[in-house]
Design an enzyme around this catalytic site. Structure first.
Site, mmCIF file in Angstrom:
data_model
loop_
_atom_site.group_PDB
_atom_site.id
_atom_site.type_symbol
_atom_site.label_atom_id
_atom_site.label_comp_id
_atom_site.label_asym_id
_atom_site.label_seq_id
_atom_site.Cartn_x
_atom_site.Cartn_y
_atom_site.Cartn_z
ATOM 1 N N ASP A 195 2.667 -1.417 -10.749
ATOM 2 C CA ASP A 195 1.945 -0.360 -10.045
ATOM 3 C C ASP A 195 0.759 0.053 -10.917
ATOM 4 O OD1 ASP A 195 0.982 1.953 -8.921
ATOM 5 O OD2 ASP A 195 2.949 2.885 -8.637
ATOM 6 N N ASP A 224 -2.745 -1.766 -5.055
ATOM 7 C CA ASP A 224 -2.397 -1.594 -6.475
ATOM 8 C C ASP A 224 -0.898 -1.708 -6.756
ATOM 9 O OD1 ASP A 224 -1.642 0.751 -5.287
ATOM 10 O OD2 ASP A 224 -2.419 2.062 -6.845
ATOM 11 N N GLU A 225 -0.169 -2.325 -5.847
ATOM 12 C CA GLU A 225 1.273 -2.466 -6.064
ATOM 13 C C GLU A 225 1.749 -3.840 -5.594
ATOM 14 O OE1 GLU A 225 3.020 2.049 -5.457
ATOM 15 O OE2 GLU A 225 3.143 0.619 -3.808
HETATM 16 MG MG LIG Z 1 -0.784 3.107 -8.318
#
Ligand SMILES: [Mg+2]
Length: 459
Positions: free
Chosen positions: A23, A118-119
């Site tokens: 993350d 973003d993951e």
């Molecule tokens: Mg994040």
């Protein structure tokens, strides 16, 4: 249809650290710091528009230290943190960096699933799953990201037997965390985690859990799978239970996470009034596909790209639905938000032109799941009834638009000449504002490759 026991048998227990969840921290702000080294170590926010009244869509950790966070208005951020750097969002760049980052991690581990820009979850091989080896792999990835991509792009990593647990592990330490969660660590290590922080426990499920006397992580952990199924009111509860207890739960194979359409606008359509009509047409088209797949949507997102620059995005959540009228109302609402935002600044005022619009429906559910969600969300039976009736009307319209000839034949009516002459499908039933609008001629289609920011998290 799987029977009760087959459902349980389909899941395999995994005892060791099979998943690595990554993350990226304050991702958009970190990309800005990466591209502009002078911003590193400094408070930065990313704003969707050049406007003092718009809310930040990302805040660097240095900005968070001043109480500035996602959603803080630019004006308020400047007050909380004088001298804060404000950068306009550059989504194309964030997608580009996403690809660079994923490629770097994929040099170490195979990608399991991308959840959002973003993951992502990566799979550890059987020989890497013990604690020491998994942690060494995670450290190697952090080092490779820092050396080969850049030190500004830090990530929190979670290691666990299931993707759901790995995601929860990654949430534990931010920024730049590294947390391993084994079954023997549970439920103790997550005892203080609020239930609504867990993907799969939305407000509706949290209310059901509360009614069942489940208020914290430990009592959630202590449920039996059948009890979870009863509380959720569907097999989703059981799937959740198994993922939470470290079982590998296969993903539903054809599950779509969103349905959307996007257009770059030609000069004829770049005024707000014209662009709105295009957005409505794109939404009607997406809604028709939604019904075609037998899905219901619980959220709508709108993205507007301005000329010469600037970008705005917004979203609305609602009760799961197939009703285009309801979707259009949500879109109008968003449009009003957009106009208010861009109108707040002289520079962004009436002269602004719109270069592109993207509309997508997400938080998708199949009919059974949608019915369950509706039971939660529609307190009045009349609201639910009205929604069903309008959805039926729209399905009839879809049918006519999909195969007008068959419909006219069935009605014994003469075929309108347009159908005979034109090889291109024509929509027969449209809303008044859409008349004369041919989506094929609006301008270039945008490949729908942007990673959604709020992708549904499925375990
Ligand atoms: Mg994040």
């Amino acid at each position: 249809m799987l029977g009760d026991d087959d459902t349980a048998r389909a899941y395999r227990p995994v005892d060791r650290l099979a998943w690595l969840f990554l993350d990226f921290n304050a991702y958009f702000a970190s990309v800005e710091q990466h591209d502009e080294p002078a911003l590193r170590g400094r408070p930065v926010i990313v704003a969707p528009l050049r406007s003092e009244h718009t809310g930040a869509i990302a805040a660097s950790y240095e900005a968070k230290a001043y109480g500035v966070k996602r959603g803080t208005k630019v004006r308020d951020a400047r007050r909380l943190c004088p001298g804060i750097a404000v950068r306009p969002a550059r989504h194309d760049r964030y997608v580009e960096m996403h690809k660079v980052l994923m490629a770097e991690v994929e040099r170490h581990l195979p990608l399991g699933k991308i959840y959002s820009i973003d993951e992502a979850a990566f799979r550890l091989s059987r020989s890497e799953r013990d604690r020491a080896k998994a942690i060494a792999t995670a450290r190697r990835i952090k080092q490779a990201l820092a050396e080969n991509v850049g030190p500004a792009l830090r990530a929190s990593i979670g290691l666990a037997p299931s993707r759901l647990l790995a995601k929860l592990a990654a949430e534990r330490v931010k920024p730049d965390g590294l947390t391993a969660l084994e079954l023997s660590d549970l439920p103790g290590k997550l005892a203080d985690m609020p239930l609504t922080d867990i993907p799969g426990v939305g407000p509706g499920v949290a209310a059901r859990l509360a009614r069942a006397g489940v208020h914290d992580f430990v009592s959630l952990w202590d449920l039996q799978p059948k009890r979870a199924r009863a509380i959720w009111g569907s097999v989703m509860g059981e799937r959740f239970w198994y993922a939470l207890h470290g079982y590998e739960v296969p993903e539903e194979p054809t599950k779509k996470s969103m349905i959307g359409h996007s257009r770059v606008l030609s000069r004829d359509y770049e005024t707000a009034a014209a662009a709105r009509i295009v957005a409505r047409a794109l939404l009607l088209k997406a809604a028709s596909r939604l019904r075609h797949y037998g899905l219901h949507a619980g959220a709508l997102s709108l993205m507007i790209r301005q000329r010469p620059e600037g970008r705005w995005e917004g979203g609305r959540r609602f009760a799961c639905s197939q009703d285009s009228f309801g979707f259009l109302t949500a879109l109008d609402d968003l449009w009003t938000d957009y106009l208010r935002n861009r109108g707040a600044d002289g520079a962004d005022g009436d002269g602004a032109r719109i270069g592109g619009v993207t509309v997508y429906l997400h938080a998708l559910a199949r009919t059974g799941e949608a019915r369950l969600a509706q039971r939660d969300l529609f307190s009045d039976a009349a609201g639910k009834e009205g929604d069903c009736r309008r959805a039926r009307l729209w399905r009839a319209i879809d049918l006519i638009n999909a195969d007008p000839e068959a419909k006219f034949r069935r009605l014994g009516a003469p075929l309108p000449s347009a159908t005979a002459q034109s090889s291109k499908p024509k929509r027969y039933v449209t809303l008044a504002s859409q008349t004369g609008l041919d989506l094929n001629y609006l301008g270039a289609k945008i490949a729908f490759s942007r990673v959604p920011e709020e992708a549904e998290f499925l375990y």
